[in-house]
Design an enzyme around this catalytic site. Sequence first.
Site, PDB file in Angstrom:
ATOM      1  N   LYS A 144     -40.962  -6.052 -35.696  1.00 24.68           N
ATOM      2  CA  LYS A 144     -41.803  -4.732 -35.238  1.00 24.68           C
ATOM      3  C   LYS A 144     -40.105  -4.228 -33.857  1.00 24.68           C
ATOM      4  O   LYS A 144     -39.574  -4.795 -33.919  1.00 24.68           O
ATOM      5  CB  LYS A 144     -42.674  -5.286 -34.313  1.00 24.68           C
ATOM      6  CG  LYS A 144     -42.186  -6.923 -33.139  1.00 24.68           C
ATOM      7  CD  LYS A 144     -42.301  -6.503 -31.981  1.00 24.68           C
ATOM      8  CE  LYS A 144     -41.588  -4.889 -31.379  1.00 24.68           C
ATOM      9  NZ  LYS A 144     -40.358  -4.954 -29.973  1.00 24.68           N
ATOM     10  N   ASP A 173     -45.081 -10.454 -35.191  1.00 23.76           N
ATOM     11  CA  ASP A 173     -45.453 -10.017 -34.243  1.00 23.76           C
ATOM     12  C   ASP A 173     -45.324 -11.334 -33.652  1.00 23.76           C
ATOM     13  O   ASP A 173     -46.356 -12.149 -33.828  1.00 23.76           O
ATOM     14  CB  ASP A 173     -46.873  -9.440 -33.994  1.00 23.76           C
ATOM     15  CG  ASP A 173     -46.708  -8.998 -32.570  1.00 23.76           C
ATOM     16  OD1 ASP A 173     -46.647  -9.888 -32.248  1.00 23.76           O
ATOM     17  OD2 ASP A 173     -47.347  -7.331 -32.371  1.00 23.76           O
ATOM     18  N   HIS A 174     -43.985 -11.530 -32.779  1.00 20.70           N
ATOM     19  CA  HIS A 174     -43.871 -12.973 -32.893  1.00 20.70           C
ATOM     20  C   HIS A 174     -44.985 -13.370 -31.321  1.00 20.70           C
ATOM     21  O   HIS A 174     -45.534 -14.485 -31.212  1.00 20.70           O
ATOM     22  CB  HIS A 174     -42.271 -13.116 -32.067  1.00 20.70           C
ATOM     23  CG  HIS A 174     -42.236 -12.686 -30.476  1.00 20.70           C
ATOM     24  ND1 HIS A 174     -41.990 -11.210 -30.320  1.00 20.70           N
ATOM     25  CD2 HIS A 174     -42.080 -13.651 -29.247  1.00 20.70           C
ATOM     26  CE1 HIS A 174     -41.189 -11.430 -29.000  1.00 20.70           C
ATOM     27  NE2 HIS A 174     -42.173 -12.497 -28.408  1.00 20.70           N
ATOM     28  N   LYS A 178     -46.892 -17.391 -30.908  1.00 13.24           N
ATOM     29  CA  LYS A 178     -47.223 -18.496 -29.717  1.00 13.24           C
ATOM     30  C   LYS A 178     -48.645 -19.210 -29.323  1.00 13.24           C
ATOM     31  O   LYS A 178     -49.840 -19.232 -29.986  1.00 13.24           O
ATOM     32  CB  LYS A 178     -47.464 -17.517 -28.443  1.00 13.24           C
ATOM     33  CG  LYS A 178     -46.278 -16.305 -27.466  1.00 13.24           C
ATOM     34  CD  LYS A 178     -46.011 -15.592 -26.739  1.00 13.24           C
ATOM     35  CE  LYS A 178     -45.088 -14.847 -26.328  1.00 13.24           C
ATOM     36  NZ  LYS A 178     -43.957 -15.000 -25.606  1.00 13.24           N
ATOM     37  N   GLU A 212     -42.011  -8.629 -17.149  1.00 12.16           N
ATOM     38  CA  GLU A 212     -40.889  -9.159 -17.106  1.00 12.16           C
ATOM     39  C   GLU A 212     -39.623  -7.793 -16.161  1.00 12.16           C
ATOM     40  O   GLU A 212     -39.359  -7.474 -15.570  1.00 12.16           O
ATOM     41  CB  GLU A 212     -40.112  -8.582 -18.421  1.00 12.16           C
ATOM     42  CG  GLU A 212     -41.528  -8.871 -19.836  1.00 12.16           C
ATOM     43  CD  GLU A 212     -40.398  -8.795 -21.529  1.00 12.16           C
ATOM     44  OE1 GLU A 212     -40.302  -9.262 -21.438  1.00 12.16           O
ATOM     45  OE2 GLU A 212     -40.104  -7.512 -21.470  1.00 12.16           O
ATOM     46  N   ASP A 231     -42.191  -0.534 -27.871  1.00  3.80           N
ATOM     47  CA  ASP A 231     -41.613  -1.772 -28.147  1.00  3.80           C
ATOM     48  C   ASP A 231     -42.701  -3.121 -27.744  1.00  3.80           C
ATOM     49  O   ASP A 231     -42.697  -4.233 -28.581  1.00  3.80           O
ATOM     50  CB  ASP A 231     -40.105  -2.003 -26.759  1.00  3.80           C
ATOM     51  CG  ASP A 231     -39.570  -3.583 -26.707  1.00  3.80           C
ATOM     52  OD1 ASP A 231     -39.624  -3.607 -27.945  1.00  3.80           O
ATOM     53  OD2 ASP A 231     -39.422  -3.805 -25.740  1.00  3.80           O
ATOM     54  N   HIS A 236     -47.107  -6.032 -29.482  1.00  4.30           N
ATOM     55  CA  HIS A 236     -47.885  -7.524 -29.111  1.00  4.30           C
ATOM     56  C   HIS A 236     -49.544  -6.998 -28.254  1.00  4.30           C
ATOM     57  O   HIS A 236     -49.751  -7.742 -28.417  1.00  4.30           O
ATOM     58  CB  HIS A 236     -47.134  -7.563 -27.887  1.00  4.30           C
ATOM     59  CG  HIS A 236     -45.111  -7.799 -28.709  1.00  4.30           C
ATOM     60  ND1 HIS A 236     -45.295  -8.822 -29.963  1.00  4.30           N
ATOM     61  CD2 HIS A 236     -44.029  -7.555 -28.110  1.00  4.30           C
ATOM     62  CE1 HIS A 236     -43.509  -8.480 -30.038  1.00  4.30           C
ATOM     63  NE2 HIS A 236     -43.385  -8.031 -28.921  1.00  4.30           N
ATOM     64  N   LYS A 322     -40.272  -3.466 -17.651  1.00  2.72           N
ATOM     65  CA  LYS A 322     -38.856  -4.090 -17.723  1.00  2.72           C
ATOM     66  C   LYS A 322     -38.806  -4.117 -16.344  1.00  2.72           C
ATOM     67  O   LYS A 322     -38.907  -3.460 -15.186  1.00  2.72           O
ATOM     68  CB  LYS A 322     -37.911  -3.341 -18.633  1.00  2.72           C
ATOM     69  CG  LYS A 322     -37.962  -3.407 -20.032  1.00  2.72           C
ATOM     70  CD  LYS A 322     -38.078  -5.059 -20.439  1.00  2.72           C
ATOM     71  CE  LYS A 322     -38.198  -4.268 -21.829  1.00  2.72           C
ATOM     72  NZ  LYS A 322     -38.385  -5.724 -22.663  1.00  2.72           N
TER      73      LYS A 322
HETATM   74  C1  BG6 Z   1     -39.716  -8.374 -28.089  1.00  2.08           C
HETATM   75  C2  BG6 Z   1     -39.260  -7.126 -26.642  1.00  2.08           C
HETATM   76  O1  BG6 Z   1     -40.637  -8.446 -29.035  1.00  2.08           O
HETATM   77  O2  BG6 Z   1     -40.358  -8.954 -26.624  1.00  2.08           O
HETATM   78  C3  BG6 Z   1     -38.623  -6.727 -26.051  1.00  2.08           C
HETATM   79  O3  BG6 Z   1     -38.432  -6.266 -28.113  1.00  2.08           O
HETATM   80  C4  BG6 Z   1     -39.762  -7.914 -24.922  1.00  2.08           C
HETATM   81  O4  BG6 Z   1     -38.133  -6.338 -25.053  1.00  2.08           O
HETATM   82  C5  BG6 Z   1     -39.841 -10.197 -25.647  1.00  2.08           C
HETATM   83  O5  BG6 Z   1     -38.696  -8.949 -24.031  1.00  2.08           O
HETATM   84  C6  BG6 Z   1     -40.546 -10.537 -25.011  1.00  2.08           C
HETATM   85  O6  BG6 Z   1     -40.959 -11.445 -25.769  1.00  2.08           O
HETATM   86  P1  BG6 Z   1     -41.061 -12.815 -25.217  1.00  2.08           P
HETATM   87  O7  BG6 Z   1     -41.962 -13.642 -26.151  1.00  2.08           O
HETATM   88  O8  BG6 Z   1     -40.189 -13.450 -24.113  1.00  2.08           O
HETATM   89  O9  BG6 Z   1     -42.844 -13.174 -23.632  1.00  2.08           O
END
Ligand code: BG6
Length: 468
Positions: A144, A173-174, A178, A212, A231, A236, A322
């Site tokens: 993504k 989409d990681h 989770k 974050e 992003d 997400h 951020k």
């Molecule tokens: C990524 C974003 O896909 O996900 C980052 O590009 C973000 O900006 C990150 O920090 C957050 O992922 P996780 O798994 O650390 O919550």
Amino acid sequence: EIPDPHVVVLFGASGDLSARKLLPGFYHLERAGLLPAAYRIVGTATDELDDESFAEHARQAVEEFGRTEVDAHVWDRFAARLSYVPTTAGPAALGAAVSKAREELGECRLLHYLAVPPAAFGSIIATLVELGLNGDDARVILEKPFGHDYDSAVALNRTLEQAFDDAQIFRIDHFLGKEAVQNILALRFANGLYEPLWNRTNIEFVQIDVPETLSIGDRAGFYEGTGAYRDMVVTHLLQLLSYIAMEPPVELSAKALRDEKTKVMQSMRMIDPAKVVRGQYEGYLDEDGVAPDSGTETFIAMEVQIDNWRWAGVPIHLRTGKCMAESRRTVVLDFHEPPMRMFPDEAQHQGANQLVFDLSEPGSITADFQAKVPGPTMRLGPARMIFRYEQSFETDNQLMAYERLIHDAMLGDATLFTGAEGIERLWAISADVLADPGPLHPYPKGSWGPEAAQHLVAPFSWRLPEAD
Ligand code: BG6
């Protein structure tokens, strides 16, 4: 289950994502015995590395970002599988490296992992076609954000569909990998307790809050052209929302899940720019690689409405940014007050009845409710029930999101991946915000973002930060 022998071609192999997640992810899959006995990883990127310096780069990445100490035996096994071709060597050199790896393995599958910005997808796919690396034995994972807007996402889908069948395409989409996100499905659809309450009749509002503490670090090259909306939100957070909001699928298959997610995405209303707050942390303009007058948002909060029978009228608020005060990944379902107050001195405070998912790995689920304070009078106080993974389950075998998803893709299981139609819809509802993003509010590093984000959720308030 162990995948078939594989040649993995990792595009963007020397980039940030490969270092943080993918190389450590493959290493841990090797360590966990989940990779096939025969595989090769051919890395490619613009950096001028050779096999040896790439292996060294990978080792540093695993040491820095892996979740366990590097085991010398596992490392040797893993490193022996790595090779590297700089893109400057041209497509033929990549083709030759892949052919060599295939010859070494015999019958095997190909997995192309495009860990590159979306603008590079088109030319890589063209190269794969030119080299004949898009046969039936090939699969492709795309990172993504999938495109930059609706038109580019549609164009990308068409390009992909010309080169691969749908079953070969894995849009990652990681967040969906989770454990705690998959557990949303388990909680909702494996239990009779929650689902009957999961609707507008009982729910006052929903929040998905992912602050974050991280800055953009050295990712300006990617982040400047992307920003928090592309992003995090269109990817997400809205994908996550589809898990929270979807109707029960008829079965736990890729198609059934995708269909339900797509349906709820179709019901999401166009996002109204007046219900969006954009922010930029103070000092962002001084980060390396950031334009001095950059209008890129590093914070975004917004309201989403879902126009269907289950959710009509329920405000859904999303927030992420951020350089904020804390790193959290939280989903909050706030329940209505009971229809009358019958307890003496009963002051309903907001948050008294909330179900809260903490989506860190492994994460937790909390139910906040009111209980009687022990003593001679009927007095109420806040109480809490908490589920923590490590208290109920062995978490040693837990896979991190990327590991789970890479393994799934190697097995050809697309259940936790996102579909073309849903992604196109998410870009479609984003069109007004992208066309007219509205003002950019500065916010101090380490804060909860601009004040305007508090007004956005009025008369409610964000659950975070939590009182101690
Ligand atoms: C990524 C974003 O896909 O996900 C980052 O590009 C973000 O900006 C990150 O920090 C957050 O992922 P996780 O798994 O650390 O919550």
